[in-house]
Every structure is written in structure tokens, then in C-alpha cells.
Design an enzyme around this catalytic site. Structure first.
Site, PDB file in Angstrom:
ATOM      1  N   VAL A  34       0.813  -1.222   0.000  1.00 39.09           N
ATOM      2  CA  VAL A  34       0.000   0.000   0.000  1.00 39.09           C
ATOM      3  C   VAL A  34       0.842   1.265   0.000  1.00 39.09           C
ATOM      4  CG1 VAL A  34      -1.921  -1.180   1.150  1.00 39.09           C
ATOM      5  CG2 VAL A  34      -0.278   0.137   2.527  1.00 39.09           C
ATOM      6  N   ASN A  37      -7.430  -2.840   5.386  1.00 41.93           N
ATOM      7  CA  ASN A  37      -7.020  -3.400   6.667  1.00 41.93           C
ATOM      8  C   ASN A  37      -5.537  -3.188   6.977  1.00 41.93           C
ATOM      9  OD1 ASN A  37      -7.176  -5.565   8.970  1.00 41.93           O
ATOM     10  ND2 ASN A  37      -5.595  -6.325   7.570  1.00 41.93           N
ATOM     11  N   SER A  87      -9.465   2.355  14.621  1.00 41.76           N
ATOM     12  CA  SER A  87      -9.166   1.887  15.982  1.00 41.76           C
ATOM     13  C   SER A  87      -9.774   2.855  16.973  1.00 41.76           C
ATOM     14  CB  SER A  87      -7.646   1.826  16.203  1.00 41.76           C
ATOM     15  OG  SER A  87      -7.346   1.558  17.559  1.00 41.76           O
ATOM     16  N   TYR A 122       0.555   6.355  15.805  1.00 37.83           N
ATOM     17  CA  TYR A 122      -0.519   5.405  15.532  1.00 37.83           C
ATOM     18  C   TYR A 122      -1.885   6.017  15.839  1.00 37.83           C
ATOM     19  CZ  TYR A 122      -3.218   1.086  15.445  1.00 37.83           C
ATOM     20  OH  TYR A 122      -4.153   0.116  15.151  1.00 37.83           O
ATOM     21  N   ALA A 123      -2.021   6.639  17.001  1.00 36.61           N
ATOM     22  CA  ALA A 123      -3.307   7.240  17.368  1.00 36.61           C
ATOM     23  C   ALA A 123      -3.711   8.314  16.375  1.00 36.61           C
ATOM     24  CB  ALA A 123      -3.227   7.815  18.782  1.00 36.61           C
ATOM     25  N   SER A 175      -2.797   8.602  13.252  1.00 33.52           N
ATOM     26  CA  SER A 175      -3.127   8.015  11.947  1.00 33.52           C
ATOM     27  C   SER A 175      -4.530   7.435  11.946  1.00 33.52           C
ATOM     28  CB  SER A 175      -2.106   6.939  11.569  1.00 33.52           C
ATOM     29  OG  SER A 175      -2.280   5.734  12.294  1.00 33.52           O
ATOM     30  N   LYS A 176      -4.921   6.804  13.039  1.00 35.01           N
ATOM     31  CA  LYS A 176      -6.256   6.206  13.073  1.00 35.01           C
ATOM     32  C   LYS A 176      -7.345   7.267  13.232  1.00 35.01           C
ATOM     33  CE  LYS A 176      -5.124   1.936  12.384  1.00 35.01           C
ATOM     34  NZ  LYS A 176      -5.533   1.245  11.148  1.00 35.01           N
TER      35      LYS A 176
END
Length: 226
Positions: A53, A75, A128, A151-152, A154-155
Site C-alpha cells: 500500500v 485493513n 481503531s 498510531y493514534a 493516523s487512526k
């Protein structure tokens, strides 16, 4: 027959999503960066396709292999290497966003022309609760202890992007799923949910009909209010 593409389908949540949708009668194309890891998806009856991706040429080549497409499950995702501030820099954020956010844009933009030909086009973005501010600030929640910025963030972007895609594609069903704290390689299998429980929302959303919700966020318990 419903034709479905799942990115990051060779393990954990992606692999379980493939298994469940095949059981539901879908023809599943299982996207993965390295076809050397295709054995498990082939056992399920999925059709492996090389798909990185983060690489537009790989994305375009993968979509060119599909005769048609009804469902896209975005996903693929990475946790990243930064979990606090001492190890945080712009590069750490960029690396996570390149997969978790820009990866969805690359694949979705390439898939939209195929999906437009479907009588029931569906997109599911695996987000998430870690990207949901209310969960992050709620003491006692699974997400409250998480301090990782990349991560947080990005989600959170994935959730917002889902809403915007839904507004731009009113004839589609475009939703985001929260797997919850699921036992996977991401968390060294510390999660309290099984991968089956962690894919409940994704599988439900992948099977929506034309009258289903769009632009919404769901976990296995149901709709999450923004």
C-alpha cells in the site's frame, strides 16, 4: 458472487476477515506485500495478490488483476516504532501515515472505478478506538493508557477520512471499524479479544446492503457515536 479485496490479508485480523468473508460466500483477493507469505490465505481459498500500500505502482498492478470489485477492506496498517515523546520525530509519524493513511488513499482511489461498476459498492476502513479522542481520554478504557502519537493520530485521520469519502461517494457504503483490544502480533498477543471478536465489526460492515449506514464508526458492540 461478491468480489472483495482485503489489504494486509496474510495474517491476524486481515487473515481472519478473509476466512469469514469466504465462509460468507465472497470471492476474496488477499493483498499482501510479499507473496512468500501466501500459504495461509491459499489454504482458505483466497486469491493472493502482491500489494504494497506504500507503493503506487504495486497498488495499480494489484487492482489491474481484479476482474471486478464489490467490497474493499482497507485493513493494512502498522504500529510504528515510536511509543512516547523521547523517540518521536517527524519521520516516525511519516512512516506510520504512509501506510495507515496514505495507503488507504492509494488503494481506494485505484479501486473506486471498479467499485462504481458494482450494484452494491462497499468500503470498510479498519480504524481503531485509539484514534477516537473520547476513548483516549476515558479512564479505564483500553485506549486510555496509549501514549503513542503516530498510531493514534493516523487512526484519527482514518476515521475522519471515512466520513469524507462517504460524503463524496453517496452511492457507496463507506464505514470505519474498530477491532478493539484484540490479541495480535501488534500487541504481542496481550489483547483480551480473539481475532474473531476483533473482526466482528469489519465483517458486518463488509456485508452491508445498499440500505446500510454510511460514514459511520462501529465496533463489535455496535455504532459508536462521534
Amino acid at each position: 458472487m461478491t468480489t472483495t479485496l482485503i489489504t494486509g490479508a496474510n495474517r491476524s485480523l486481515g487473515l481472519e476477515t478473509a476466512r469469514r468473508l469466504i465462509d460468507a460466500g465472497h470471492t476474496v483477493y488477499a493483498g499482501m506485500r510479499d507473496l512468500a507469505s501466501a500459504a495461509e490465505v491459499q489454504k482458505l481459498g483466497a486469491r493472493p495478490v502482491q500489494l504494497d500500500v506504500t507503493d503506487q505502482r504495486s497498488v495499480d498492478a494489484a487492482l489491474a488483476q481484479l476482474p471486478d470489485l464489490d467490497v474493499l477492506v482497507n485493513n493494512a496498517g502498522i504500529l510504528g516504532k515510536s511509543f512516547g515523546l523521547d523517540d518521536l520525530d517527524a519521520g516516525a509519524v511519516q512512516e506510520v501515515f504512509d501506510t495507515n493513511v496514505l495507503g488507504i488513499v492509494r488503494v481506494t482511489q485505484a479501486a473506486v472505478p471498479l467499485l462504481r461498476r458494482s450494484a452494491n459498492p462497499v468500503i470498510v476502513n479498519v480504524a481503531s478506538g485509539v484514534g477516537f479522542a473520547r476513548s483516549l481520554i476515558t479512564p479505564g478504557s483500553d485506549e486510555h493508557f496509549v501514549k503513542a502519537v503516530p498510531y493514534a493520530s493516523s487512526k484519527a485521520a482514518v476515521i475522519a477520512m471515512t466520513v469524507q469519502y462517504a460524503k463524496n461517494l453517496p452511492e457507496f457504503r463507506v464505514n470505519a471499524s474498530d477491532p478493539g483490544y484484540t490479541s495480535t502480533d501488534f500487541n504481542r498477543h496481550s489483547g483480551h479479544q480473539t481475532v474473531t471478536e476483533g473482526t466482528d465489526a469489519t465483517v458486518m460492515l463488509a456485508r452491508l446492503g445498499p440500505d446500510g449506514p454510511t460514514g459511520q464508526f462501529f465496533d463489535r458492540a455496535g455504532h459508536i457515536e462521534y
